[in-house]
Design an enzyme around this catalytic site. Structure first.
Site, PDB file in Angstrom:
ATOM      1  N   PHE A 198    -109.995 -43.082   4.209  1.00  5.50           N
ATOM      2  CA  PHE A 198    -110.820 -41.977   4.680  1.00  5.50           C
ATOM      3  C   PHE A 198    -111.914 -42.494   5.599  1.00  5.50           C
ATOM      4  O   PHE A 198    -112.275 -43.670   5.590  1.00  5.50           O
ATOM      5  CB  PHE A 198    -111.422 -41.187   3.501  1.00  5.50           C
ATOM      6  N   CYS A 199    -112.435 -41.561   6.406  1.00  4.82           N
ATOM      7  CA  CYS A 199    -113.513 -41.858   7.343  1.00  4.82           C
ATOM      8  C   CYS A 199    -114.257 -40.550   7.592  1.00  4.82           C
ATOM      9  O   CYS A 199    -114.056 -39.578   6.882  1.00  4.82           O
ATOM     10  CB  CYS A 199    -112.969 -42.466   8.636  1.00  4.82           C
ATOM     11  N   THR A 200    -115.091 -40.505   8.602  1.00  2.00           N
ATOM     12  CA  THR A 200    -115.927 -39.317   8.813  1.00  2.00           C
ATOM     13  C   THR A 200    -115.104 -38.098   9.198  1.00  2.00           C
ATOM     14  O   THR A 200    -115.206 -37.040   8.574  1.00  2.00           O
ATOM     15  CB  THR A 200    -116.981 -39.595   9.899  1.00  2.00           C
TER      16      THR A 200
END
Length: 262
Positions: A198-200
């Site tokens: 996951f990331c922003t």
């Protein structure tokens, strides 16, 4: 779907229509006319009264823009008239002021630098997990096949420090180009588990998941739409702290609101 429809669908208060609309979007798609596209995109954003950043690279587009609702709608309408961007998905949040000081439209080598040209999300995608399914997996601690679920944060260390999923793996990278080496050093940590990168907003975890697949990590997923979409659709269960964003708001809470006074 319009910004107004998005607001209604996601239960945003009607009062939000009077605030600044912030949009984040990206798409991996071949752009071989960036020199011609750049002035057009800039003109559309200027005419719409928007500020923020648009990145154009051979592999696609990445944008963070803010302004009045009508301006955002106008810009997106023009951009999506190009068949390459017709299905561009946008994440929406609101603020009391525009969190950008100016408008930048830049040409870049990659819209998110990894330095692994063989990783081409336009050609293939790793499996993704949607926000509601992930929330269910996190509550259970296992995926639908009964495998333990681990969250892998692909962001830089200072972003992680603002907030992350409880128990997420954090390899303390300072820039995304360090991620591939970190995977190779820690592959055994991921064995036998369902790994959700996951990331922003989704862009880094797309490349991250593909790289992990290529080096033999099994059961890899990317979080569809990243943390921001997870907040938008679920309210953020299992996420501790706030999400760092690269604009004047600094961080957003699970309600997609900046901290008071930001």
């Amino acid at each position: 779907m319009s910004v107004v429809e998005l607001n209604q669908e996601n239960g945003v208060a009607a009062a939000a229509a009077a605030t600044v609309v912030n949009i984040a979007a990206y798409k991996f798609v071949t752009l071989d006319d960036r020199d011609e596209l750049r002035p057009r995109v800039r003109a559309w954003a200027e005419e719409a009264g928007l500020k923020g950043t648009v990145l154009l690279a051979p592999e696609g587009i990445n944008l963070f823009l803010a302004g009045a609702s009508a301006g955002v709608e106008d810009f997106l309408g023009r951009l999506r008239a190009d068949p390459r961007f017709a299905d561009l998905e946008v994440k929406v949040s609101h603020s009391d002021a525009v969190p950008f000081g100016k408008l930048l439209v830049k040409l870049k080598r990659e819209i998110i630098r990894m330095d692994h040209p063989a990783i081409r999300p336009e050609d293939r995608r790793a499996p993704s997990v949607d926000a509601h399914t992930l929330a269910r997996w996190l509550a259970a601690g296992v995926d639908d096949a009964g495998r333990p679920v681990v969250m892998l944060d692909t962001r830089n260390d200072f972003e992680v420090d603002a907030g992350t999923f409880e128990g997420a793996i954090d390899w303390r990278i300072q820039r995304f180009t360090q991620f591939p080496d970190a995977v190779l050093r820690h592959r055994e940590q991921l064995a036998g588990k369902t790994v959700v990168s996951f990331c922003t907003g989704g862009i880094r975890c797309e490349k991250a998941a593909l790289f992990m697949q290529d080096v033999g990590v099994e059961h890899v997923y990317q979080l569809e739409g990243g943390i921001l979409k997870y907040f938008e659709e679920t309210g953020g269960p299992g996420f501790k702290g706030r999400c760092f964003v690269f604009d004047g708001r600094d961080t957003l809470g699970p309600d997609l609101a900046p901290e008071a006074g930001a």
